[in-house]
Every structure is written in structure tokens, then in C-alpha cells.
Write a protein that holds these residues in place. Sequence first.
Motif, PDB file in Angstrom:
ATOM      1  N   TRP A 122       0.815  -1.217   0.000  1.00  0.00           N
ATOM      2  CA  TRP A 122       0.000   0.000   0.000  1.00  0.00           C
ATOM      3  C   TRP A 122       0.849   1.268   0.000  1.00  0.00           C
ATOM      4  N   ALA A 123       2.134   1.146   0.413  1.00  0.00           N
ATOM      5  CA  ALA A 123       3.023   2.307   0.474  1.00  0.00           C
ATOM      6  C   ALA A 123       3.754   2.561  -0.836  1.00  0.00           C
ATOM      7  N   ALA A 124       3.452   1.812  -1.876  1.00  0.00           N
ATOM      8  CA  ALA A 124       4.179   1.951  -3.146  1.00  0.00           C
ATOM      9  C   ALA A 124       4.234   3.390  -3.665  1.00  0.00           C
ATOM     10  N   PRO A 125       3.133   4.169  -3.578  1.00  0.00           N
ATOM     11  CA  PRO A 125       3.191   5.542  -4.099  1.00  0.00           C
ATOM     12  C   PRO A 125       4.084   6.490  -3.277  1.00  0.00           C
ATOM     13  N   LEU A 126       4.492   6.032  -2.080  1.00  0.00           N
ATOM     14  CA  LEU A 126       5.258   6.918  -1.196  1.00  0.00           C
ATOM     15  C   LEU A 126       6.764   6.789  -1.375  1.00  0.00           C
ATOM     16  N   GLY A 127       7.218   5.850  -2.205  1.00  0.00           N
ATOM     17  CA  GLY A 127       8.640   5.722  -2.449  1.00  0.00           C
ATOM     18  C   GLY A 127       9.202   6.976  -3.087  1.00  0.00           C
ATOM     19  N   TRP A 128      10.464   7.289  -2.777  1.00  0.00           N
ATOM     20  CA  TRP A 128      11.062   8.530  -3.296  1.00  0.00           C
ATOM     21  C   TRP A 128      11.646   8.276  -4.684  1.00  0.00           C
ATOM     22  N   PRO A 129      11.263   9.073  -5.675  1.00  0.00           N
ATOM     23  CA  PRO A 129      11.744   8.847  -7.050  1.00  0.00           C
ATOM     24  C   PRO A 129      13.173   9.315  -7.245  1.00  0.00           C
TER      25      PRO A 129
END
Length: 247
Positions: free
Chosen positions: A237-244
Motif C-alpha cells: 500500500w506504500a508503493a506511491p510513497l517511495g522517493w523517485p
Amino acid sequence: MKLLLINPNTSAPMTAAIAKGAQAVASSNTEIIATQPSFGPLSIEGHYDEAFAAAGVAEQVKLAASWGPDAVVLACFGDPGLEAAREATSAPVLGIAEAAFHAASMLATGFSVVTTMTRTCIIAERLVQRYGFEHQCRGVHGTDIAVLDLEDGGEEIIGQIEHAAREALSRDRSGAIVLGCAGMTTLCHTLTQRLGVPVIDGVAVAVKFAEALSALGLGTSKHGDYATPLPKVYTGWAAPLGWPKAR
């Protein structure tokens, strides 16, 4: 300036009330942009709640990167996610507990904290120690008022907080009261009039401190531990919170 005000719980009525209080003290050229996490607890009343609230704070700071706030205020007395938020932005980030302790120490030689649930007193006491105010803070007192009950803010609630504050002033020999919950912001003026001592609302002082830091051109250091988060893949669920990766 644009000030991002994050209510780390997910109560929309509380977010609105906190935003109203913040806008009331903000300068005319300050736009308060109030938000709350897309997930997490309706109220924060323990360590478990704080764990999810901190992730929600990080989420909101990351989302705000698209428009770049001039300052960020975290409107929860536990200051959840404060360090993560400072990593995620170069704008100044203020937690309301840290801001309130600083303000109280400028107004009295000793202050007391009056908060909601007694079980959260230890969280506030640890913040006092972490921020180095052991000699100024003379006591942390719980009222066992549930956080969401503050949304009504009726006379019974005000009376309970006033009673606890009067006992704290007497027992601790304090000269000021720090309100230990962002949900108490709407009660600050009334309590100040009744108690006759400085009553510090962390939301209000954090907003004014944030304005001052922004006006001075000061932001969060990106040297050392507050450097921008390392690019990393997050899963689940935290996938969108990773830093690009930087482009």
C-alpha cells in the motif's frame, strides 16, 4: 506565502476547526492550505495511532512537493512524522509541541501541559525530554477527554480543561499553560481569559514561527540527516510513497 497545515488524523471536522484557528492568527498574505492523510486513525491517542499518522504526514508532504509550500505545520501535539517531513522538504517544518514549548519558555520560567488522554502524557513527557525542556516543563496533566470530543467544545469540556489547568498552575507552581492537543485551539482565548496566565496554543504559535522563518528566507537544512530521502522502491500500500530518482 503558502503554509501547508497538516492535521495528522483523518477527522475532517477537526481539520476544518484547526484551519480556522490558524487562519485567524495568520498574516493577511498567508494562505493556509489545510489537509489530512488519506489513511489512518480518526484520532491519535497512543503509539499505534502515531505510527500510521506519521506515515500519513509523510504522504501529505510528498504530495505537496508538486506546488512547494513555503512552510509546513504539523497540527498534532505528538509531532508525528516531524523528522520524516523535514527530510521530504526544504521548507521549514514545525511541530506544534516543539513550537509551544519554545513559546512557553519565553513567557514564563516554568509551564505545565494540559492534554487529553492520560495515557498520552508519557508521549508528551518524552517530547519534553527530546526537545530539552525538562527544566521548564513542570508537569504534564491528562484530562481523559477523548480527542474527538473536543470537536463540540462545549462548556463541560472547557470546564474540565480549566479545572485541570488551575490544579496544574497550583501544584506545579507554573506561570503558563500549554494546551496539549491541536483540537484545543478553539478554546485558547476563553481559557486565557479565565486563567489569567499565558495559555499557549501550539497551532497559533507554530503558524507565526513558520511565517517568521519563511520571511527570513530560512528553510530546513539538507546537509546530514535531513538530506532528501534516498531514491527507493516501496511495496504494498506504500508503493506511491517511495522517493523517485532525481531527473
